[in-house]
Motif scaffolding. Structure first.
Motif, PDB file in Angstrom:
ATOM      1  N   PHE A  83       0.804  -1.218   0.000  1.00  0.00           N
ATOM      2  CA  PHE A  83       0.000   0.000   0.000  1.00  0.00           C
ATOM      3  C   PHE A  83       0.840   1.274   0.000  1.00  0.00           C
ATOM      4  CE2 PHE A  83      -2.567  -3.346   1.941  1.00  0.00           C
ATOM      5  CZ  PHE A  83      -3.629  -3.347   1.058  1.00  0.00           C
ATOM      6  N   ASP A  84       2.145   1.144   0.227  1.00  0.00           N
ATOM      7  CA  ASP A  84       2.995   2.328   0.214  1.00  0.00           C
ATOM      8  C   ASP A  84       3.217   2.788  -1.214  1.00  0.00           C
ATOM      9  OD1 ASP A  84       3.339   2.386   2.983  1.00  0.00           O
ATOM     10  OD2 ASP A  84       4.977   0.943   2.879  1.00  0.00           O
ATOM     11  N   GLY A  85       3.302   4.121  -1.389  1.00  0.00           N
ATOM     12  CA  GLY A  85       3.563   4.675  -2.703  1.00  0.00           C
ATOM     13  C   GLY A  85       5.047   4.670  -3.027  1.00  0.00           C
ATOM     14  N   PRO A  86       5.410   5.100  -4.233  1.00  0.00           N
ATOM     15  CA  PRO A  86       6.806   5.056  -4.658  1.00  0.00           C
ATOM     16  C   PRO A  86       7.740   5.930  -3.821  1.00  0.00           C
ATOM     17  CG  PRO A  86       5.454   6.190  -6.288  1.00  0.00           C
ATOM     18  CD  PRO A  86       4.523   5.602  -5.282  1.00  0.00           C
ATOM     19  N   ASP A  87       7.208   6.946  -3.146  1.00  0.00           N
ATOM     20  CA  ASP A  87       8.062   7.813  -2.324  1.00  0.00           C
ATOM     21  C   ASP A  87       8.790   7.043  -1.238  1.00  0.00           C
ATOM     22  OD1 ASP A  87       7.495  10.063  -3.754  1.00  0.00           O
ATOM     23  OD2 ASP A  87       5.970  10.813  -2.374  1.00  0.00           O
ATOM     24  N   VAL A  88       8.236   5.910  -0.787  1.00  0.00           N
ATOM     25  CA  VAL A  88       8.872   5.152   0.288  1.00  0.00           C
ATOM     26  C   VAL A  88      10.274   4.694  -0.115  1.00  0.00           C
ATOM     27  CG1 VAL A  88       7.908   2.882  -0.316  1.00  0.00           C
ATOM     28  CG2 VAL A  88       8.456   3.386   2.044  1.00  0.00           C
ATOM     29  N   ASP A 164       7.143  -1.052  -1.005  1.00  0.00           N
ATOM     30  CA  ASP A 164       7.821  -1.257   0.279  1.00  0.00           C
ATOM     31  C   ASP A 164       8.834  -2.395   0.197  1.00  0.00           C
ATOM     32  OD1 ASP A 164       5.380  -2.794   0.055  1.00  0.00           O
ATOM     33  OD2 ASP A 164       5.672  -3.413   2.124  1.00  0.00           O
ATOM     34  N   LEU A 165       8.634  -3.374  -0.683  1.00  0.00           N
ATOM     35  CA  LEU A 165       9.645  -4.411  -0.884  1.00  0.00           C
ATOM     36  C   LEU A 165      10.862  -3.846  -1.611  1.00  0.00           C
ATOM     37  CD1 LEU A 165       7.603  -7.603  -1.821  1.00  0.00           C
ATOM     38  CD2 LEU A 165       8.909  -7.183   0.266  1.00  0.00           C
ATOM     39  N   VAL A 166      10.626  -2.985  -2.590  1.00  0.00           N
ATOM     40  CA  VAL A 166      11.748  -2.333  -3.271  1.00  0.00           C
ATOM     41  C   VAL A 166      12.507  -1.464  -2.270  1.00  0.00           C
ATOM     42  CG1 VAL A 166      12.441  -0.802  -5.153  1.00  0.00           C
ATOM     43  CG2 VAL A 166      10.513  -2.356  -5.469  1.00  0.00           C
ATOM     44  N   ALA A 167      11.789  -0.829  -1.344  1.00  0.00           N
ATOM     45  CA  ALA A 167      12.436   0.004  -0.326  1.00  0.00           C
ATOM     46  C   ALA A 167      13.344  -0.831   0.575  1.00  0.00           C
ATOM     47  CB  ALA A 167      11.393   0.742   0.506  1.00  0.00           C
ATOM     48  N   VAL A 168      12.962  -2.066   0.873  1.00  0.00           N
ATOM     49  CA  VAL A 168      13.824  -2.950   1.671  1.00  0.00           C
ATOM     50  C   VAL A 168      15.112  -3.230   0.905  1.00  0.00           C
ATOM     51  CG1 VAL A 168      14.049  -5.296   2.581  1.00  0.00           C
ATOM     52  CG2 VAL A 168      11.953  -4.005   2.979  1.00  0.00           C
ATOM     53  N   PHE A 169      14.995  -3.549  -0.380  1.00  0.00           N
ATOM     54  CA  PHE A 169      16.172  -3.774  -1.216  1.00  0.00           C
ATOM     55  C   PHE A 169      17.039  -2.519  -1.243  1.00  0.00           C
ATOM     56  CE2 PHE A 169      18.199  -3.290  -5.366  1.00  0.00           C
ATOM     57  CZ  PHE A 169      18.932  -4.456  -5.459  1.00  0.00           C
TER      58      PHE A 169
END
Length: 198
Positions: A83-88, A164-169
């Motif tokens: 649910f998080d947007g790309p800004d995360v 949010d998965l891309v943000a973890v990476f």
């Protein structure tokens, strides 16, 4: 784990929703001129033949970042929903000292040495996603120690990968924690702090 028809190795999560496949030897697919080694996929139902999203990594992508992504994926109950947007993604990179691209501050960031980039771009050819519409955007990451040098590694996330998965990476990629390496790419030696253990 079992061999597939392409003689690759496929690892499937216990619930059957996620998979990681080593495709280097059998699936001719390149990112930035480098062969893709890993394909990570997720689906909404274990009996579905269609995957919702894919992420692709060349062989030299820092394994800590891939591992952190896989652990975060494994911890989710619904791997195809976020649910998080790309800004995360950019906020996570900014919290680790990366700079936003002045020309594209909402879609791209660079490491402080300008040798690695994470950017929301049009999907490269062969990057598959459940949403077939043309012009889809997905996160791309790459390392290029000097402008014009060959890429050290590349990663590509299809349009439906939860941000949010891309943000973890990205967080793992941008971490300043020391990492263990046997060899250091010659083109990056002068850009790294090397501690030799003997």
């Amino acid at each position: 784990m079992w061999p597939t028809a392409r003689d690759s190795l496929l690892y499937v999560s216990p619930d059957g929703l996620c998979g990681a496949e080593w495709i280097l030897a059998s699936y001719p697919f390149e990112l930035g001129g480098l062969p893709v080694a890993w394909q990570v996929s997720a689906r909404s139902h274990s009996d579905s033949a269609m995957v919702e999203w894919n992420a692709y990594f060349t062989a030299e992508v820092p394994y800590e970042a891939v591992t952190d992504l896989l652990l975060a994926l494994d911890a989710r109950t619904a791997p195809d929903v976020g649910f998080d947007g790309p800004d995360v993604v950019l906020e996570e990179l900014g919290s680790r000292g990366w700079f936003r691209d002045a020309d594209r501050p909402r879609t791209a960031a660079f490491d402080p040495g300008f040798s690695a980039t994470v950017s929301l771009e049009l999907l490269p050819p062969l990057v598959r996603d459940a949403d077939p519409r043309p012009g889809q955007m997905g996160w791309q990451a790459w390392a290029e120690p000097r402008i014009g040098d060959p890429y050290l590694w590349c990663a590509s996330f299809s349009a439906s990968v939860p941000h949010d998965l891309v943000a973890v990476f990205a967080s793992s990629l941008a971490s300043s924690a020391p990492v263990s390496r046997r060899t250091v790419p010659a083109s990056a030696e002068d850009r790294l702090s090397v501690i030799r253990r003997g």
